[in-house]
Design an enzyme around this catalytic site. Structure first.
Site, mmCIF file in Angstrom:
data_model
loop_
_atom_site.group_PDB
_atom_site.id
_atom_site.type_symbol
_atom_site.label_atom_id
_atom_site.label_comp_id
_atom_site.label_asym_id
_atom_site.label_seq_id
_atom_site.Cartn_x
_atom_site.Cartn_y
_atom_site.Cartn_z
ATOM 1 N N SER A 33 0.845 -1.200 0.000
ATOM 2 C CA SER A 33 0.000 0.000 0.000
ATOM 3 C C SER A 33 0.879 1.248 0.000
ATOM 4 O O SER A 33 2.059 1.183 -0.379
ATOM 5 C CB SER A 33 -0.942 -0.018 1.211
ATOM 6 N N ASN A 34 0.330 2.381 0.391
ATOM 7 C CA ASN A 34 1.068 3.653 0.436
ATOM 8 C C ASN A 34 0.424 4.555 1.479
ATOM 9 O O ASN A 34 -0.667 4.257 1.958
ATOM 10 C CB ASN A 34 1.082 4.297 -0.965
ATOM 11 N N PRO A 35 1.093 5.662 1.852
ATOM 12 C CA PRO A 35 0.603 6.456 2.995
ATOM 13 C C PRO A 35 -0.493 7.477 2.687
ATOM 14 O O PRO A 35 -0.719 8.391 3.490
ATOM 15 C CB PRO A 35 1.866 7.181 3.488
#
Ligand code: CTP
Ligand code: CA
Length: 226
Positions: A33-35
């Site tokens: 995923s990513n922030p």
């Protein structure tokens, strides 16, 4: 009641917003995923409702409350986000793609938790669908707005994306710049058109960025459809 004085310039328009990250599961307990916080997309949805639009917000996992009056569709993966977004795309007039869609997913996600093995591990990833590009391929009357975070050659890369995805404009930001990008309440963006023409906006709240981009998108919509 807070918005009684807001001009309803988006009345009768349907605005579709994608927001947040996607999660691409490797096994039942692990994902890529990513922030992305979802704040930019939620601000766009909130302001669009305040201006009288019918709003559908397709969001990956974030910890934000749904703005009232918005139809929220919660998804996890890019494929789910594509399916949800495409199910309302037909009715949409303006699309604002703020989601940080994972570019890849596991080729063979496991149904069982993977135990560690000796030595290095290799994950086989396959490309995800490009949701904005898919919309751009059947754009017709609609106005499409994208976001891009770049570390270098920002205007050039963003203009290339606008052309490839048939977006009307892309809002470019940089991860390193203070008060811009992931997580914060402010954003500093540059509007980039497919031609490469660009307009740097001053640093402002994500809410103010949302207002300004909706105004630009509505102008483009009126121009295209008059
Ligand atoms: N986007 C999308 N679907 C994807 C990837 C991106 O809809 N699978 C949208 C994003 O929501 C954003 C725009 O496309 O509005 C640009 O995203 P970005 O990741 O910068 O574009 P990519 O084409 O994935 O380019 P890169 O290789 O630089 O990641
Ligand atoms: Ca990407």
């Amino acid at each position: 009641a807070r918005d009684v004085l807001t001009p309803k310039d988006l009345a009768g328009r349907h605005v579709l917003v994608t927001a947040g990250p996607t999660r691409e599961y490797l096994d039942p307990v692990r994902f890529v995923s990513n922030p992305s916080s979802g704040k930019m997309g939620f601000a766009v949805a909130e302001r669009a409702v305040a201006r009288g639009a019918l709003v559908t917000l397709v969001s990956g996992p974030v910890s934000l409350p749904a703005p009232s009056g918005v139809t929220l569709m919660n998804v996890e993966s890019a494929v789910q986000m594509r399916d949800a977004a495409m199910s309302v795309f037909g009715a949409a007039d303006l699309v604002v793609a703020t989601a940080a869609v994972a570019d890849y997913r596991a080729a063979e996600p496991s149904n069982e938790k993977q135990a560690k093995t000796q030595g290095d591990a290799v994950i086989h990833l396959v490309p995800n669908p490009d949701i904005l590009a898919e919309m751009g391929a059947s754009k017709e009357r609609r106005v499409l707005v994208g976001f891009a975070m770049e570390t270098h050659a920002g205007v050039e890369r963003a203009a290339g994306k606008a052309r490839r995805k048939n977006a009307d404009f892309i809002l470019l930001n940089y991860p390193a710049r203070e008060g811009s990008g992931f997580g914060g309440d402010d954003n500093e963006v540059t509007l980039v058109r497919p031609s490469g023409e660009s307009e740097a906006w001053p640093r402002m709240s994500k809410r103010a960025v949302a207002e300004r981009l909706l105004t630009a998108a509505l102008e483009a919509y009126i121009q295209r459809n008059s």
